[in-house]
Scaffold this active site. Structure first.
Site, PDB file in Angstrom:
ATOM      1  N   ASP A  23       1.139   1.528   8.633  1.00 19.53           N
ATOM      2  CA  ASP A  23       0.705   0.734   9.786  1.00 19.53           C
ATOM      3  C   ASP A  23       1.646   0.884  10.985  1.00 19.53           C
ATOM      4  O   ASP A  23       1.266   0.561  12.109  1.00 19.53           O
ATOM      5  CB  ASP A  23       0.612  -0.754   9.413  1.00 19.53           C
ATOM      6  CG  ASP A  23      -0.316  -0.986   8.231  1.00 19.53           C
ATOM      7  OD1 ASP A  23      -1.105  -0.080   7.910  1.00 19.53           O
ATOM      8  OD2 ASP A  23      -0.243  -2.062   7.624  1.00 19.53           O
ATOM      9  N   ARG A  28       1.086  -6.101  -4.745  1.00 18.65           N
ATOM     10  CA  ARG A  28       1.374  -6.942  -3.586  1.00 18.65           C
ATOM     11  C   ARG A  28       1.847  -8.335  -3.973  1.00 18.65           C
ATOM     12  O   ARG A  28       1.670  -9.283  -3.219  1.00 18.65           O
ATOM     13  CB  ARG A  28       0.121  -7.072  -2.714  1.00 18.65           C
ATOM     14  CG  ARG A  28      -0.333  -5.798  -2.043  1.00 18.65           C
ATOM     15  CD  ARG A  28      -1.426  -6.052  -1.036  1.00 18.65           C
ATOM     16  NE  ARG A  28      -1.932  -4.819  -0.468  1.00 18.65           N
ATOM     17  CZ  ARG A  28      -1.329  -4.147   0.497  1.00 18.65           C
ATOM     18  NH1 ARG A  28      -0.192  -4.589   1.003  1.00 18.65           N
ATOM     19  NH2 ARG A  28      -1.855  -3.026   0.948  1.00 18.65           N
ATOM     20  N   LYS A  82     -25.792  14.505  19.097  1.00 19.07           N
ATOM     21  CA  LYS A  82     -26.724  13.400  18.883  1.00 19.07           C
ATOM     22  C   LYS A  82     -26.097  12.101  18.384  1.00 19.07           C
ATOM     23  O   LYS A  82     -26.789  11.103  18.345  1.00 19.07           O
ATOM     24  CB  LYS A  82     -27.850  13.838  17.946  1.00 19.07           C
ATOM     25  CG  LYS A  82     -27.421  14.375  16.611  1.00 19.07           C
ATOM     26  CD  LYS A  82     -28.638  14.759  15.780  1.00 19.07           C
ATOM     27  CE  LYS A  82     -28.186  15.383  14.477  1.00 19.07           C
ATOM     28  NZ  LYS A  82     -29.254  15.846  13.656  1.00 19.07           N
ATOM     29  N   ASP A  97       6.361  -7.638   4.963  1.00 20.70           N
ATOM     30  CA  ASP A  97       6.357  -8.735   3.981  1.00 20.70           C
ATOM     31  C   ASP A  97       7.270  -8.404   2.791  1.00 20.70           C
ATOM     32  O   ASP A  97       7.971  -9.273   2.278  1.00 20.70           O
ATOM     33  CB  ASP A  97       4.928  -8.976   3.468  1.00 20.70           C
ATOM     34  CG  ASP A  97       4.077  -9.726   4.498  1.00 20.70           C
ATOM     35  OD1 ASP A  97       4.650 -10.477   5.313  1.00 20.70           O
ATOM     36  OD2 ASP A  97       2.851  -9.550   4.504  1.00 20.70           O
ATOM     37  N   LYS A 151       8.734   1.082   4.681  1.00 25.85           N
ATOM     38  CA  LYS A 151       7.529   1.857   4.388  1.00 25.85           C
ATOM     39  C   LYS A 151       6.318   1.173   4.970  1.00 25.85           C
ATOM     40  O   LYS A 151       6.220  -0.046   4.899  1.00 25.85           O
ATOM     41  CB  LYS A 151       7.377   1.933   2.858  1.00 25.85           C
ATOM     42  CG  LYS A 151       6.032   2.359   2.379  1.00 25.85           C
ATOM     43  CD  LYS A 151       5.231   1.356   1.550  1.00 25.85           C
ATOM     44  CE  LYS A 151       4.813   0.081   2.166  1.00 25.85           C
ATOM     45  NZ  LYS A 151       3.622  -0.561   1.556  1.00 25.85           N
ATOM     46  N   THR A 152       5.446   1.831   5.591  1.00 26.73           N
ATOM     47  CA  THR A 152       4.071   1.404   5.848  1.00 26.73           C
ATOM     48  C   THR A 152       3.397   2.352   6.832  1.00 26.73           C
ATOM     49  O   THR A 152       3.979   2.710   7.861  1.00 26.73           O
ATOM     50  CB  THR A 152       3.927  -0.048   6.366  1.00 26.73           C
ATOM     51  OG1 THR A 152       2.545  -0.279   6.675  1.00 26.73           O
ATOM     52  CG2 THR A 152       4.740  -0.363   7.605  1.00 26.73           C
ATOM     53  N   GLY A 186       0.819  -1.218   0.000  1.00 22.34           N
ATOM     54  CA  GLY A 186       0.000   0.000   0.000  1.00 22.34           C
ATOM     55  C   GLY A 186       0.848   1.261   0.000  1.00 22.34           C
ATOM     56  O   GLY A 186       1.958   1.256   0.524  1.00 22.34           O
ATOM     57  N   MET A 220      -7.297   2.418   9.611  1.00 27.08           N
ATOM     58  CA  MET A 220      -6.403   1.460   8.964  1.00 27.08           C
ATOM     59  C   MET A 220      -5.215   1.146   9.848  1.00 27.08           C
ATOM     60  O   MET A 220      -4.926   1.885  10.787  1.00 27.08           O
ATOM     61  CB  MET A 220      -5.906   2.029   7.640  1.00 27.08           C
ATOM     62  CG  MET A 220      -6.368   1.240   6.473  1.00 27.08           C
ATOM     63  SD  MET A 220      -5.598   1.816   4.984  1.00 27.08           S
ATOM     64  CE  MET A 220      -6.694   1.065   3.803  1.00 27.08           C
TER      65      MET A 220
END
Ligand code: FBP
Length: 584
Positions: free
Chosen positions: A216, A158, A254, A189, A213-214, A97, A262
């Protein structure tokens, strides 16, 4: 409209908004190791005292005999080098991603490669490497994307490179394009893929280097690699959006907003956004796992917060839900693991079936408990649990609407609380006064669901991500030019100027069971519930639940007092004295 306005508007087309034009011109700081009298030069590397040793090191070393023996799993540090080899051909790809700053990694590599070497871009990620989709990158081309977000310049995918045929295709590409090096910009990965390729291409004389990189944030190596790139930008974008929603809640009074964030399995993103915004409830998957909370435990916990606030007249709030939550709830973990096995074992039988036939087939293959759980779930969840896994075998958690499941179940629980008060209120349970009970009984649970993910992956990088990625590119380019294979670029001491490092990938690899088979992979760094960042959050969350103590951090800044702010999680976990990054 006057023609001068028309001209001005036309000038902004194609990534030339005023913001983008300004941003391109911001000069990012560069670590000293890459500077010689103001000119950018490749660094050289010397060994540090740090040797990485994982629990399965002997097995890993045996599986990667050439690269592990060569590196000795010793971490390297970049120091001023000055000399630049010539006629080297280095290729680069994005994998997985997108994450903000990827384009600046390319800029950094290009600055190191210089004009006497060739940089080639690989289109469409690892797949493009197999297909030989390479083209020459000219320095001038990159000027257009400097400091800008996205992975669009190269594209990404991927594909996991694992079969002998795929390895042969990689070798073909390496030979066809006479490559001396490949730089893989990816997550855990993809960096595992990089380690495997480094070993495979060792005798070809083609080095393979990784870049962390990520969004996450689950690729971290203690103080050696405090964070992957993209996390800062993504969390700042989400924190702005969550802050805005938080600000809306006491205005409209309300809604309960359930916001899935993510981050795949790890809850770093949710934790960081919670630290930046302080909402009523934030779930952390790793805590759910550690405390073995069932879905019902989670539902009861949130329902109790909703009820307590409602009784005080606070009929609104925000709940942050980490994307991968469902995989950590014990009964779902068993179900998902059984599903993974069934989907793999009966792949061919399942292929021609419709979704509803698939569901019926799968239910007959599960153990009783899992079959019952699957049958009890709404179709929207069932369908997503049955989706094909990605090529690394991961459940596509971004597609599972966990937040809807929670909302549905909390709604039912709140009705139960109203209809059977004796079960939930009284000594040792929720203690409400008569007036509070009356207020709670009048409360209506109105909800809104959100999923913030794609909003934060491709935004223009924060100042930190832009500077960090430029320097990661400088490290990766220097490693490739100096023939160092099987390393990942890293930068430590982010509050002290930054120390550029090269981490041997074989020192990060562990043996993990995936679908019953031992696999060599880089372990995901999950949230440590003993970490300072989690503890900071845990000590304050009940205050945030009981009252409106939220903060709205506003949009990320490129100038001004908050521009250089690091993720709070990084500052707390690394024990930095400053909230601001310093790279020099
Ligand atoms: P990676 O950086 O590991 O590739 O994942 C980033 C991510 O945004 C995850 O947070 C999310 O689960 C996944 O990608 C979504 O994948 P996709 O882009 O295929 O929908």
């Amino acid at each position: 409209m006057t023609s001068s306005i028309q001209t001005r508007l036309t000038e902004m087309e194609n990534r030339n908004s005023l913001f983008e034009t300004q941003l391109r011109q911001v000069e990012m700081p560069i670590c000293n190791a890459f500077l010689d009298n103001g000119a950018v030069v490749p660094a050289s590397f010397h060994e540090t005292d740090t040797v990485l040793k994982g629990p399965d090191q002997a097995r890993t070393d045996a599986a990667f005999p050439k690269s592990a023996q060569k590196s000795g799993n010793v971490v390297l540090e970049a120091v001023s080098g000055k000399s630049r080899p010539t006629a080297k051909r280095i290729a680069v790809l994005f994998s997985g991603g997108p994450a903000a700053g990827g384009h600046n990694v390319l800029v950094g590599i290009q600055k190191i490669i210089g004009q006497d070497n060739t940089l080639l871009g690989i289109r469409k990620g690892p797949k493009g490497l197999l297909e030989g989709q390479l083209f020459e990158i000219k320095a001038d081309d990159l000027a257009a994307i400097e400091n800008l977000g996205g992975f669009d310049y190269l594209g990404s995918d991927r594909t996991k490179i694992k079969t002998p045929e795929q390895f042969e295709l990689v070798k073909k590409t390496v030979r066809q394009f006479k490559l001396d090096g490949i730089i893989v910009i990816g997550g855990d990965d993809s960096n595992t893929n990089a380690a495997v390729l480094a070993e495979y291409l060792y005798d070809e004389g083609c080095v393979v280097v990784g870049v962390p990189k990520t969004i996450d944030g689950d690729l971290q190596v203690g103080e050696l690699l405090p964070i992957s790139f993209g996390f800062d930008t993504a969390t700042k974008v989400y924190a702005e959006l969550v802050g805005n929603i938080l600000q809306d809640t006491p205005s409209s009074r309300k809604y309960w907003h359930f916001i899935k964030l993510m981050g795949r399995s790890a809850s770093h993103v949710a934790l960081e956004v919670a630290l930046q915004t302080r909402p009523a409830v934030t779930l952390i998957s790793e805590e759910v796992d550690a405390k073995q909370w069932s879905l019902n435990d989670i539902v009861e916990h949130i329902a109790a917060v909703v009820a307590r606030r409602a009784a005080k007249g606070i009929s609104y709030g925000v709940v942050l839900v980490p994307e991968g939550l469902i995989e950590f709830i014990p009964e779902f973990r068993v179900l998902i693991s059984e599903l993974n096995d069934v989907l793999a074992e009966y792949e061919q039988d399942l292929a021609p079936l419709s979704l509803s036939q698939k569901k019926n087939f799968v239910e007959t293959k599960l153990n009783q408990g899992s079959a019952q759980l699957l049958a009890s779930l709404p179709d929207s969840i069932k369908d997503m649990l049955l989706l094909d896994r990605d090529s690394h075998g991961n459940l596509q958690v971004s597609q599972v609407p966990t937040e809807s499941l929670l909302v549905e179940m909390i709604g039912i629980k709140l009705s139960e609380m109203k209809n059977h008060p004796a079960r939930y209120f009284g000594a040792g349970k929720l203690a409400f006064s008569e007036a509070e009970m009356a207020t709670f009984n009048q409360f209506k649970f109105a909800t809104n669901n959100h999923f913030f993910g794609y909003e934060g992956r491709c935004g223009a990088p924060t100042l930190f991500d832009a500077a960090y990625t430029l320097n990661l590119g400088l490290i990766a380019g220097s490693l490739a030019l100096s023939g160092k294979t099987g390393y990942m670029a890293a930068l430590r001491d982010l509050d002290q100027g930054g120390r550029p490092l090269a981490i041997p990938l074989t020192g990060l690899i562990n043996v993990e069971k995936r679908h019953g088979v031992d696999e060599m992979v880089i372990k995901k760094a999950l949230v440590d519930i003993d970490s300072p960042a989690f503890q900071y959050f845990a000590q304050r969350r009940s205050d945030w639940a009981n009252d409106d103590l939220f903060v709205s951090p506003g949009p990320r800044q490129l100038w001004g007092p908050t521009a250089a702010q690091l993720p709070f999680m990084v500052v707390l976990n690394q024990g930095y004295d400053s909230l601001e990054f310093s790279i020099r």
